[in-house]
Design a protein around this motif. Structure first.
Motif, PDB file in Angstrom:
ATOM      1  N   ALA A 131      21.799  -9.221  -5.646  1.00 22.76           N
ATOM      2  CA  ALA A 131      20.745 -10.141  -5.241  1.00 22.76           C
ATOM      3  C   ALA A 131      20.485 -10.070  -3.749  1.00 22.76           C
ATOM      4  N   GLY A 132      19.234 -10.302  -3.381  1.00 25.53           N
ATOM      5  CA  GLY A 132      18.903 -10.365  -1.977  1.00 25.53           C
ATOM      6  C   GLY A 132      18.493  -9.038  -1.382  1.00 25.53           C
ATOM      7  N   PHE A 133      18.540  -7.983  -2.182  1.00 23.68           N
ATOM      8  CA  PHE A 133      18.082  -6.694  -1.697  1.00 23.68           C
ATOM      9  C   PHE A 133      16.707  -6.398  -2.251  1.00 23.68           C
ATOM     10  N   HIS A 134      15.861  -5.829  -1.401  1.00 25.22           N
ATOM     11  CA  HIS A 134      14.565  -5.418  -1.908  1.00 25.22           C
ATOM     12  C   HIS A 134      14.629  -3.945  -2.266  1.00 25.22           C
ATOM     13  N   PRO A 135      14.325  -3.592  -3.520  1.00 28.87           N
ATOM     14  CA  PRO A 135      14.535  -2.210  -3.980  1.00 28.87           C
ATOM     15  C   PRO A 135      13.700  -1.171  -3.226  1.00 28.87           C
ATOM     16  N   ASP A 136      12.533  -1.573  -2.713  1.00 24.64           N
ATOM     17  CA  ASP A 136      11.674  -0.578  -2.084  1.00 24.64           C
ATOM     18  C   ASP A 136      11.986  -0.364  -0.603  1.00 24.64           C
ATOM     19  N   LEU A 137      12.822  -1.225  -0.036  1.00 21.13           N
ATOM     20  CA  LEU A 137      13.177  -1.039   1.371  1.00 21.13           C
ATOM     21  C   LEU A 137      14.466  -0.227   1.453  1.00 21.13           C
ATOM     22  N   SER A 138      14.660   0.418   2.584  1.00 17.14           N
ATOM     23  CA  SER A 138      15.867   1.223   2.748  1.00 17.14           C
ATOM     24  C   SER A 138      17.072   0.310   2.939  1.00 17.14           C
ATOM     25  N   GLY A 139      18.262   0.900   2.819  1.00 20.87           N
ATOM     26  CA  GLY A 139      19.481   0.136   3.012  1.00 20.87           C
ATOM     27  C   GLY A 139      19.503  -0.516   4.379  1.00 20.87           C
ATOM     28  N   ARG A 140      19.073   0.246   5.385  1.00 17.96           N
ATOM     29  CA  ARG A 140      19.085  -0.274   6.754  1.00 17.96           C
ATOM     30  C   ARG A 140      18.149  -1.479   6.886  1.00 17.96           C
ATOM     31  N   GLU A 141      16.950  -1.354   6.320  1.00 18.27           N
ATOM     32  CA  GLU A 141      16.004  -2.474   6.398  1.00 18.27           C
ATOM     33  C   GLU A 141      16.535  -3.688   5.648  1.00 18.27           C
TER      34      GLU A 141
ATOM     35  N   TYR B 286       0.814  -1.216   0.000  1.00 21.43           N
ATOM     36  CA  TYR B 286       0.000   0.000   0.000  1.00 21.43           C
ATOM     37  C   TYR B 286       0.848   1.267   0.000  1.00 21.43           C
ATOM     38  N   ALA B 287       2.165   1.113  -0.263  1.00 22.22           N
ATOM     39  CA  ALA B 287       3.029   2.291  -0.310  1.00 22.22           C
ATOM     40  C   ALA B 287       2.569   3.195  -1.446  1.00 22.22           C
ATOM     41  N   ARG B 288       2.649   4.484  -1.231  1.00 18.23           N
ATOM     42  CA  ARG B 288       2.334   5.489  -2.251  1.00 18.23           C
ATOM     43  C   ARG B 288       0.883   5.439  -2.710  1.00 18.23           C
ATOM     44  N   THR B 289      -0.033   4.899  -1.900  1.00 17.65           N
ATOM     45  CA  THR B 289      -1.450   5.023  -2.230  1.00 17.65           C
ATOM     46  C   THR B 289      -2.073   5.970  -1.214  1.00 17.65           C
ATOM     47  N   ILE B 290      -3.191   6.566  -1.581  1.00 20.56           N
ATOM     48  CA  ILE B 290      -3.842   7.518  -0.680  1.00 20.56           C
ATOM     49  C   ILE B 290      -4.690   6.770   0.347  1.00 20.56           C
ATOM     50  N   LEU B 291      -5.471   5.786  -0.120  1.00 17.49           N
ATOM     51  CA  LEU B 291      -6.349   5.062   0.792  1.00 17.49           C
ATOM     52  C   LEU B 291      -5.578   4.096   1.692  1.00 17.49           C
ATOM     53  N   GLY B 292      -4.381   3.682   1.244  1.00 19.83           N
ATOM     54  CA  GLY B 292      -3.599   2.759   2.047  1.00 19.83           C
ATOM     55  C   GLY B 292      -4.326   1.445   2.248  1.00 19.83           C
TER      56      GLY B 292
END
Lengths: 269, 411
Positions: free
Chosen positions: B105-115, A24-30
């Motif tokens: 590999a093994g990194f999720h692009p949407d999570l931060s480096g720390r996560e 739900y990232a970057r959505t308004i309603l979540g």
């Protein structure tokens, strides 16, 4: 398998949190987005007068149809979304799978667990509906966690089979879309399914539909305050027997098949 | 009695099903029906990645692995990591494995480096509490500043590698697998990696190390394994193994044999023009790949077009064994008069009065179009060059510039 999963429980939790955050990232309603589909369907089928499909002889004939429908749509949404989204989960996790060895079950299962949040949000809405219609809360509600546990076990087993086989045949994810949509019409989501067919064999077969068994149990407990039984489905009243058997079979069979396939998953994905 | 080896391979065999056959139900169902009807099983096309490989790595030992692309290096690492299982033979791994296989590999692009640090740790079976204790050291080592809290999709590839190596090198493990980190980072980071690995080795971690940087291999490894076509060619002391490897590469004359075994996605260049038959020659009386200081070095080869393309640019580069570019000469093939659109042509680059100090160098040959992203063909640092000279000379540095000394006695 259980020992492995326990050792990697932090990985499972992290993946669940990741699923929830990313979805739900970057959505308004979540997370409220999870309400949109079941509520829209509830309104839609109410407007279409689907209430006619609930036989007058049924105990539910007296229950307001929107609540009746929502009680079926909510657990069905968890089942169908888990399977449609989860079937491709392993095939899409190529990077993760080829990086290190871990119990691959965590990938599809994290999807299933993350979707429980949607179910929780949907249940909160159900509580509002019940209050609105003045339907009393009875002691039978105490059986809901058990029924939910069985439904999750059943779904998990099916999901393990589908997600693993989709690695070998990408057709599976497409078949699931079709299958899940058609399955809704032979399940007691919008109407008591067995009452829809006149053929006695078919009706008997539909009596054993595990998803109907779960949904009936929820409905009877929430709307009529009745406890489910473990009687044969031919007996009157809700029974959890088909659901219980299917959950055990699905979890054991699915888990076994997944373990058999998993050494080959990383190299085929 | 010495400790049991951390990694043991005994006659390990591994093959893979070739892609594109039986990948969909449409192909698989008829096959299944035929088999159920008692028909013969269709022989599946398979690619043999490892063919009877044996070696062992003891705690605190560093084993380097060299070989052309497709020789079986990555398969070996994945077998140790437990991602693959062997088809035959035995893979024995004693202890926890931390791996940096496939850089991002093994990194999720949407999570931060720390996560992602936590995700990576969890993938290795680490508990959250254990990772909390390591987080500070990992962040400090990666040295990517405030980017650590930005999503990984905003990272440069260098930053991803820094973080990936930082995690792999800090989680407590008995075995560390490192695949080609050194080719991405800058020199400082490379140094940092080597220091970290040296420390881990002193702590008794067994390290399996893949790199194309032969100089580092020679300095850092206790033993080097040369693999070719899924078999171990040499397993021994680094200097001896690498000499054998260089010889193997040089003896191919053309690098085509090496490149044909490489998977297309890692092959460099589009192949629209292919470079063949490269010779590095120091004139009469010298061995192939050797040239005397002050003599004339010739680098020659053949250009063969496989598609209609405009005249390519041809470049010949010389790198020092530390990977420093000493010189690159570039020419337009048509302007230099050795290009025929249909036939291609042969070229020679002549370096008279070779002003390099004696030592080991690597020659690259490149054919490319002026504005294209991908070159046509790139033989990157693949031809060894030995500049010969007076071994007792006290001259030092990369190049031997002409020098005129002056001065006078007294104050």
């Amino acid at each position: 398998m259980l020992h492995d999963l326990w050792r990697f429980r932090d990985l499972l939790l992290l993946l669940v949190r990741r699923e929830i955050r990313v979805r739900y990232a970057r959505t308004i309603l979540g997370v409220l987005w999870s309400l949109v589909l079941p509520v829209a369907m509830m309104l839609f089928f109410t407007l279409l007068n689907f209430s006619r499909l609930v036989p007058a002889s049924s105990d539910f004939a007296a229950v307001p149809y929107p609540v009746f429908a929502y009680c079926g749509l909510l657990p069905w949404a968890h089942f169908s979304t888990t399977l449609t989204q989860g079937a491709a989960s392993l095939a899409n996790a190529r990077d993760l799978l080829r990086k290190s060895a871990f119990p691959l079950e965590v990938i599809p299962l994290s999807r299933l667990l993350a979707l429980l949040l949607d179910l929780a949000v949907g249940s909160a809405f159900l509580v509002l509906l019940l209050l609105w219609h003045g339907i009393p809360f009875g002691a039978a509600l105490l059986c809901l966690p058990l029924v939910l546990l069985l439904q999750v076990a059943f779904t998990a087993g099916v999901l393990l089979v589908l997600s693993a086989s989709n690695v070998f045949f990408r057709d599976v994810a497409f078949l699931v879309q079709v299958g899940v949509m058609l399955a809704m019409f032979v399940t007691s989501v919008l109407y008591p399914a067995p009452s829809m067919v006149s053929h006695p064999w078919l009706a008997a077969l539909l009596d054993w539909n595990p998803m109907s068994s779960f949904i009936d149990a929820y409905r009877e407990a929430v709307l009529l305050g009745r406890w489910p039984s473990l009687a044969l489905p031919s007996a009157p009243g809700p029974t959890l027997l088909p659901g219980l058997l299917a959950a055990a079979l699905s979890l054991l069979g699915g888990g076994w098949l997944f373990r058999r396939l998993s050494p080959r998953i990383a190299e085929e994905v | 009695m010495p400790a049991a080896p951390s990694i043991e391979f005994r006659e390990v065999r591994k093959s893979f099903r070739m892609r594109n056959r039986g990948d969909s139900l449409r192909d698989a169902l008829p096959r299944l029906l035929r088999r159920l009807a008692g028909g013969p099983a269709a022989p599946a096309a398979r690619f043999t990645a490892l063919d009877g490989v044996s070696f062992a790595v003891s705690p605190g030992e560093v084993l380097g692995v060299v070989g052309a692309n497709g020789a079986g290096k990555s398969t070996t690492l994945r077998l140790v990591a437990g991602v693959y299982r062997p088809d035959g033979g035995e893979v024995i791994v004693r202890g926890r494995v931390a791996a940096l296989i496939e850089l991002s590999a093994g990194f999720h692009p949407d999570l931060s480096g720390r996560e992602n640090i936590y995700l990576n740790g969890a993938l290795l079976g680490m508990r959250r509490r254990e990772m909390e204790a390591l987080e500070g050291a990992i962040v400090a080592f990666a040295g990517i500043g405030e980017h650590i809290d930005a999503p990984v999709r905003t990272y440069s590839s260098g930053m991803v590698v820094r973080l990936g190596f930082a995690v792999a090198a800090h989680v407590p493990a008995d075995i560390l697998l490192v695949d080609e980190v050194l080719s991405v980072g800058d020199i400082e980071f490379r140094q940092q990696c080597l220091e970290r690995m040296t420390r881990r080795r002193q702590e008794g971690t067994a390290i399996l190390f893949v790199s194309h940087n032969l100089k580092v291999m020679e300095q850092f490894c206790d033993r080097v394994l040369v693999v070719r076509g899924g078999k171990v060619l040499v397993d021994g002391e680094p200097r001896r193994s690498l000499a054998a490897y260089r010889e193997q590469v040089a003896s191919m004359g053309s690098l085509r044999a090496v490149r044909e075994t490489a998977a297309p996605q890692i092959r460099k260049g589009t192949g629209e023009v292919v470079i063949e038959g490269v010779l590095v020659d120091g004139g009469e009386g010298t061995a192939p790949g050797a040239a005397p200081k002050g003599g004339t070095l010739r680098v020659g080869g053949r250009l063969r077009p496989t598609a209609p393309v405009p005249s390519p640019l041809v470049a010949v580069s010389i790198h020092s064994s530390q990977g420093v570019l000493c010189t690159r000469a570039t020419v337009d093939a048509a302007a230099a008069g050795f290009w025929d659109p249909a036939e291609g042509g042969t070229f020679t680059a002549e370096f008279p009065g070779l002003s390099l100090h004696p030592g080991a160098y690597e020659v690259s040959v490149l054919a490319f179009a002026a504005n294209a992203v991908l070159p046509y063909d790139h033989h990157q640092q693949l031809y060894p060059l030995e500049v010969q000279g007076d071994a007792a000379s006290i001259e030092d540095g990369l190049v031997d510039l002409p020098v005129r000394w002056g001065g006078s006695p007294g104050a």
